[in-house]
Design an enzyme around this catalytic site. Structure first.
Site, PDB file in Angstrom:
ATOM      1  N   ASP A   1      -1.803  13.082  -2.140  1.00 14.13           N
ATOM      2  CA  ASP A   1      -0.840  13.564  -1.162  1.00 14.13           C
ATOM      3  C   ASP A   1      -0.330  14.928  -1.620  1.00 14.13           C
ATOM      4  O   ASP A   1      -0.536  15.322  -2.762  1.00 14.13           O
ATOM      5  CB  ASP A   1       0.314  12.573  -0.986  1.00 14.13           C
ATOM      6  CG  ASP A   1       1.046  12.280  -2.286  1.00 14.13           C
ATOM      7  OD1 ASP A   1       0.514  12.616  -3.354  1.00 14.13           O
ATOM      8  OD2 ASP A   1       2.149  11.717  -2.232  1.00 14.13           O
TER       9      ASP A   1
ATOM     10  N   ASP B   1       2.834   6.271  -2.203  1.00 13.72           N
ATOM     11  CA  ASP B   1       4.174   5.871  -2.615  1.00 13.72           C
ATOM     12  C   ASP B   1       4.836   4.871  -1.673  1.00 13.72           C
ATOM     13  O   ASP B   1       5.824   4.259  -2.034  1.00 13.72           O
ATOM     14  CB  ASP B   1       5.086   7.097  -2.760  1.00 13.72           C
ATOM     15  CG  ASP B   1       5.202   7.895  -1.459  1.00 13.72           C
ATOM     16  OD1 ASP B   1       4.588   7.482  -0.451  1.00 13.72           O
ATOM     17  OD2 ASP B   1       5.893   8.928  -1.463  1.00 13.72           O
TER      18      ASP B   1
END
Length: 919
Positions: free
Chosen positions: A376, A632
């Site tokens: 990411d 996450d």
């Protein structure tokens, strides 16, 4: 910012305070990067600027919570009195019934875990050898073999326990807190102590630790559920609305009643489903079992040859059983699991010291072989902290006026500050004028971000009493507010829109700022560009990743232009596309094989949703890549579990950490690359030991098998056992060796491994045969070395020396002198060599028949000569491309692969369209 991305909230979407951090930071938190400014200056600035408002906020927080009737739900969970909360007796009763508020971890029975160290092909062979020794009433060998099995189990168990203890300590540092009302008092507790029916106090910045319902009447909360649903905008919550664990309160205050805890929460159920989907034996365990099985087959083949020869010689059964025991002991390395487990456990402990929690030891092997890292952007490649650029102002407006107006349109509550407000307050250090003026304005009313109008509004009173309305938000929506009031001059309008387009094309988010002075028209003031800049070390880390043969693909929810600009700044490829081009929503006209090519060639994707991440990982894996994935949120859990190595980044939710193989507590890509280097070092230690240990087994099987068949002679059984012990004890220290790391991803190339081991085993067997036949002749005083002593001791010393020194050959990528071994490994080998020499000199297993010093020196010289030959052989084979081709053959290309890919993608698209039609 593009038109469709021109939302004020888009700038918050991936900002650091979107989801407020846990109130308790890890004890081992990584130091901030040198160019990252801490937030302490923000607190000091707020204290200075808004001291009165902060005091009012504190007074508000001291008020007793408002009572409210709970919405009826099953059972009695919502019947708690909102003023008094649960009593301690009720808490204890519910804790017994529902357990702690934490996701259950698979707790292994320590006894069963210890017993499992006696299970496996290698262990079964040694257990058979122990039974055989007992049948022969050879209690010395029986005791030694049992001790060896026990040593293997104890070492492996202790090392895993120590590594697990380090991981548990780090996990404790991640614990959240909860503010609970119990017996009429407000308590701050560990989040795992919350039970169903508890009344939790929610405030701006709170991380919700359990599922529940809002029970405060007439309340308006804004909750960030992006970690669960992937929604970029905060969700409005009112009385009776559900709240979910792992969500963060962005705006407002209120109470909630807990309706579910632990595994019963939405997050817990998602994690349970993901974990249930995972199963089977790890790749590393399969490799070890495969090696053990092949060695067992070789033992059986050797015994078959020996039994065939013995049949024609009419060898006694007792002698045959001794042969069987000897070949079994030397043919299967009982210490292999212990040494490899120790190596990985020591490596896991080292990684834990560097803020990387290894959830399972086999993840180290997987990380070492990763070829593609899907990362990411926010927080990993970038700082996850917004910074402001040079303001653009319309004619007649100064930069100071624009910054002052934007700062006036900011929350006056410390916990209510979002990333954009913090960025503007930090910028005040460079604008002393607005900073000095800010305290002279009084905020009459503040309206937080409105997802409909896409702006923030503040009504303030100037020092002279004039009332001013200040707004900041999405540039085109701010412009619309002004245009609805009065026409804007064409030159101002054109310059403003051009700047919006220019900033969007360069990857900036932009904020429009406007004001309305009492009695006057709205005034457009300008644009403030903001960006999430790359971390100071990311560009260097990306370059290092390329040098290590690792491709980094960016997967981000941001707009494509922003992703491209970040990639350009980092020196990554800029072939970044909108994730919709993957056609996962039922559209797309690329054939399946072209989709696979498209993903393989792309440098990243923008506007990514969780299903896109999963698809990218799946496609790359089908193309034969080992893939690591960072994530996450709860919605990242399937992708993390799907990847060969799932990586939960700093601040990840419990569900993401549960699904991941490795959890990082330190931010940034550099922590991941450092862990990758370490994993490759650990893999190199394991690989070099496995080559070494297989070569030793083949060496003794070849030599003793031929020696038995041709000469009908057998080495003393006690010495055979000690050779096996010395081979493993000396190399336990390989876990602490100064191993190099490979400059490319590493895998278990089993054909090459067996080829190297076989050749080295043959070289060792030839060396032992030559040593034996030249130093020991038929009859007294006919050998090269006179008065040599006893044959078994001579063989024992030569075998021990050459086998121990082999580890110095296999541990290096180049010549054996190219890398200095650690003092632990050198010391262990030297100690075993000295002990083996003492065995030979004093004849401890032959009734004190001593071997002369001259003979011992000659054995050392012969052994060193053999060592040089096998070192040269190993180096030549390791560097030979022809040897690799011979071992692995030419890669086979499947003609049907592209057709299968076309079919798979077509079926996926058809299924998606069908689901949409049903809906």
């Amino acid at each position: 910012m593009a038109d469709n991305a021109g939302e004020y909230h888009d700038a918050e979407k991936h900002a650091p305070e979107q989801q407020a951090p846990p109130p308790q930071q890890p004890a081992h938190a990584a130091a901030p990067a040198q160019d990252d400014e801490p937030d302490d200056d923000i607190d000091a600035l707020i204290e200075e600027l808004f001291s009165e408002d902060v005091q009012e906020e504190q007074e508000d927080n001291d008020d007793a919570p408002a009572a409210g009737e709970a919405k009826a739900v099953p059972e009695e969970l919502l019947q708690t009195d909102m003023n008094t909360g649960l009593t301690m007796s009720e808490v204890e009763e519910r804790r017994k019934k529902y357990g702690l508020n934490q996701m259950k971890e698979e707790l292994e029975n320590p006894f069963l875990k210890f017993i499992m160290f006696f299970v496996g092909p290698i262990q079964f062979v040694m257990e058979m050898a122990a039974a055989l020794a007992a049948g022969l009433r050879d209690w010395v060998d029986f005791g030694v073999i049992c001790a060896l099995l026990m040593l293997n189990a104890v070492v492996g168990f202790v090392q895993e326990y120590q590594a697990g203890s380090i991981v548990d300590e780090l996990k404790k540092s991640l614990a959240l807190k909860a503010v609970v009302i119990r017996e009429g008092q407000v308590h701050e507790l560990e989040a795992n102590e919350v039970v169903p029916g508890d009344i939790l106090k929610l405030d701006e910045g709170t991380i919700i630790c359990a599922d529940g319902r809002v029970v405060t009447p007439d309340v308006h909360l804004q909750v960030d559920q992006s970690a669960i649903t992937g929604e970029s905008l905060a969700v409005d919550k009112h009385y009776g609305d559900p709240t979910f664990a792992s969500s963060g309160v962005k705006r407002g205050e209120g109470l909630m009643v807990v309706t579910a805890t632990g595994d019963s929460t939405f997050v817990g159920r998602a994690a349970s489903l993901v974990n249930a989907a995972a199963g089977g034996t790890g790749h590393f365990t399969e490799v070890l079992n495969g090696i053990g099985t092949i060695l067992l087959v070789l033992v059986l083949l050797t015994l078959f040859c020996i039994y065939t020869a013995a049949f024609y010689r009419s060898v006694r059964l007792a002698r045959l059983l001794e042969y069987t025991l000897a070949i079994t002991i030397i043919g299967v390395p009982v210490g292999l699991p212990a040494v490899v487990t120790t190596t990985m456990a020591v490596g896991a402990a080292y990684l834990a010291e560097k803020q990387a929690i290894v959830q399972k030891l086999s993840a180290i092997e997987s990380l070492a072989g990763v070829e593609v890292l899907c990362s990411d952007k926010t927080g990993t490649l970038t700082k996850n902290k917004l910074s402001l650029g040079e303001p653009f102002t319309v004619s007649g407006v100064s930069g100071d006026d624009l910054v002052l107006t934007a700062c006036l349109a900011a929350s006056r509550k410390r916990k209510g500050l979002d990333a954009i407000d913090k960025a503007f307050l930090k910028a005040l250090k460079n604008y002393p004028g607005p900073r000095s003026m800010l305290t002279k304005y009084k905020v009459i009313e503040f309206q937080p971000f409105d997802p409909v109008s896409k702006k923030v509004t503040a009504y303030v009173q100037a020092p002279d009493g004039t009332r001013i309305t200040c707004v900041k938000g999405a540039p085109l929506w701010v412009l619309k507010t002004v245009e609805e009031d009065h026409p804007i001059p064409e030159d101002v309008l054109s310059a403003y829109k051009d700047k919006v387009g220019d900033l969007a094309s360069r990857g900036y988010r932009s904020l429009g700022v406007a004001r309305k002075i009492e009695g006057q028209h709205w005034e457009i003031m300008g644009i403030m560009p903001c960006s999430d800049p790359p971390r100071h070390d990311t560009a260097r880390t990306i370059s290092e990743a390329k040098r290590l043969g690792l491709r980094v693909k960016m997967l981000t929810g941001d707009a494509v232009d922003i992703a491209k600009e970040t990639a350009r700044q980092l020196g990554m490829g800029t072939n970044i596309y909108n994730a919709e081009r993957l056609g996962l929503t039922g559209g797309g006209n690329m054939p399946g094989s072209e989709v696979y090519d498209f993903v393989e060639a792309a440098d990243g994707f923008g506007e990514v949703f969780p299903q896109h991440k999963y698809a990218v990982v799946d496609i790359l894996q089908q193309r034969g890549y080992l893939v690591a994935m960072t994530g996450d949120g709860v919605n990242d859990a399937p992708s993390l579990k799907k990847a060969d190595t799932g990586i939960a980044v700093e601040g990840a939710t419990d569900a993401a950490r549960s699904a991941a193989d490795i959890v990082f507590l330190a931010p940034g890509l550099s922590a991941i690359i450092d862990a990758l280097k370490t994993s490759r070092q650990i893999f190199h230690r394991m690989y070099s030991y496995v080559v070494y240990r297989i070569a030793l087994s083949l060496h003794l099987e070849i030599f003793l098998g031929l020696w038995l068949i041709i000469r009908n002679q057998l080495l003393n059984l006690e010495l055979v056992v000690f050779i096996a012990i010395f081979a493993d004890v000396a190399t336990l220290a390989i876990a602490y060796d100064n191993a190099p790391y490979s400059m490319k991803p590493v895998k278990w190339n089993l054909p090459r491994l067996w080829g190297l081991s076989t050749v080295i085993g043959i070289v060792l067997a030839i060396g032992t045969w030559i040593t034996n036949t030249t130093m020991i002749a038929q009859g007294q005083n006919r050998g090269i070395v006179q008065n040599f002593g006893v044959q078994d001791e001579v063989l024992f010393l030569e075998i021990s020396l050459t086998e121990n020194w082999l580890i110095f050959v296999t541990r290096c990528n180049g010549p054996f002198w190219s890398s200095i071994p650690s003092w632990q490994l050198s010391g262990a080998v030297l100690a075993v060599d000295i002990l083996a020499t003492m065995f030979c000199i004093f004849g401890w297993f032959k009734g004190g028949h001593q071997t002369s010093i001259v003979a011992v020196l000659r054995i050392w010289m012969y052994s060193f000569g053999i060592f040089c030959i096998m070192a040269g052989t190993y180096y030549i084979l390791s560097e030979s491309a022809g040897f690799d081709r011979m071992m692995n053959g030419k890669p086979k290309e499947s003609r049907n692969q592209r057709s299968i890919e076309d079919l798979v993608v077509a079926l996926q698209r058809t299924s998606t369209r069908h689901e949409k039609g049903d809906a």
